[in-house]
Structure formats: structure tokens, C-alpha cells
Design a protein around this motif. Sequence first.
Motif, mmCIF file in Angstrom:
data_model
loop_
_atom_site.group_PDB
_atom_site.id
_atom_site.type_symbol
_atom_site.label_atom_id
_atom_site.label_comp_id
_atom_site.label_asym_id
_atom_site.label_seq_id
_atom_site.Cartn_x
_atom_site.Cartn_y
_atom_site.Cartn_z
ATOM 1 N N ALA A 13 9.845 6.447 -15.115
ATOM 2 C CA ALA A 13 10.136 7.271 -13.938
ATOM 3 C C ALA A 13 9.928 6.404 -12.707
ATOM 4 C CB ALA A 13 9.216 8.482 -13.893
ATOM 5 N N ALA A 14 10.948 6.318 -11.891
ATOM 6 C CA ALA A 14 10.840 5.528 -10.662
ATOM 7 C C ALA A 14 9.919 6.249 -9.682
ATOM 8 C CB ALA A 14 12.217 5.337 -10.047
ATOM 9 N N ILE A 15 9.092 5.480 -8.981
ATOM 10 C CA ILE A 15 8.203 6.084 -7.980
ATOM 11 C C ILE A 15 8.502 5.483 -6.617
ATOM 12 C CG2 ILE A 15 6.318 6.759 -9.508
ATOM 13 C CD1 ILE A 15 4.953 4.170 -8.940
ATOM 14 N N GLU A 16 8.278 6.285 -5.609
ATOM 15 C CA GLU A 16 8.549 5.841 -4.240
ATOM 16 C C GLU A 16 7.436 4.917 -3.757
ATOM 17 O OE1 GLU A 16 9.060 9.260 -1.816
ATOM 18 O OE2 GLU A 16 10.494 10.172 -3.198
ATOM 19 N N GLU A 17 7.736 4.184 -2.691
ATOM 20 C CA GLU A 17 6.772 3.219 -2.169
ATOM 21 C C GLU A 17 5.496 3.897 -1.681
ATOM 22 O OE1 GLU A 17 6.515 -0.290 1.194
ATOM 23 O OE2 GLU A 17 8.478 0.466 0.575
ATOM 24 N N GLU A 18 5.637 5.050 -1.047
ATOM 25 C CA GLU A 18 4.461 5.763 -0.540
ATOM 26 C C GLU A 18 3.547 6.195 -1.685
ATOM 27 O OE1 GLU A 18 3.465 9.856 1.816
ATOM 28 O OE2 GLU A 18 5.326 8.831 2.299
ATOM 29 N N TYR A 22 -0.819 5.093 -3.603
ATOM 30 C CA TYR A 22 -1.879 5.858 -4.265
ATOM 31 C C TYR A 22 -2.119 5.357 -5.677
ATOM 32 C CZ TYR A 22 -1.052 8.992 -0.372
ATOM 33 O OH TYR A 22 -0.908 9.504 0.875
ATOM 34 N N LEU A 23 -1.080 4.977 -6.371
ATOM 35 C CA LEU A 23 -1.225 4.517 -7.744
ATOM 36 C C LEU A 23 -1.823 3.122 -7.825
ATOM 37 C CD1 LEU A 23 2.134 5.805 -9.236
ATOM 38 C CD2 LEU A 23 -0.135 6.801 -9.506
ATOM 39 N N MET A 24 -1.484 2.263 -6.877
ATOM 40 C CA MET A 24 -1.987 0.887 -6.868
ATOM 41 C C MET A 24 -3.368 0.803 -6.221
ATOM 42 S SD MET A 24 0.333 -1.121 -8.202
ATOM 43 C CE MET A 24 -0.002 -2.719 -7.534
#
Length: 83
Positions: A13-18, A22-24
Motif C-alpha cells: 500500500a502506497a503511503i503519502e509523505e506526511e 509518522y511511520l519513520m
Amino acid sequence: MTNYEIKMPANFAAIEEEEMTYLMGGADSPAWLTYLKQVGSVFSNIARVFSSANSIINNISNIVSAFSALHTDVPKLFEVSKS
């Protein structure tokens, strides 16, 4: 010629930069980069303190040596030679 393709898994699933921030954990955020810059500045200032302390110690050593030399040389100025 070899043709390289990126194959993603089926559950990708592609995730947005914003959302990536939070994930990184914000590792690529401006706040983190600012923090690293400030830490570098702190270490730079600590190095300056030690460098300055070294110069001060050398200057004190030179002053002590000069006074020691004066202590031995000044009395000779007032000696009257018997010739």
C-alpha cells in the motif's frame, strides 16, 4: 540487455509523505536535522573550551617560567662586583 522491474508484494500500500513522517519516526524531518545541528554545535563549543584551556595552561606555564627567571636574574642586577 537486462530489463529490471520493481515488483511489489500483493499487500503493498502506497503511503503519502506526511504519513511517512509518522511511520519513520520523523527521522527525515526538519526538527531532527535541527537537533543534529545543535548537538554538533554543542560538541564544537566543548572542543573550543578544551582548546582554550590548553592555551591558558601554556600561558600560565610561560608566566611561571618568566617569574622564575626574574627571581634568579633580578638579584644579580644589584650585586656589586669586586674587581
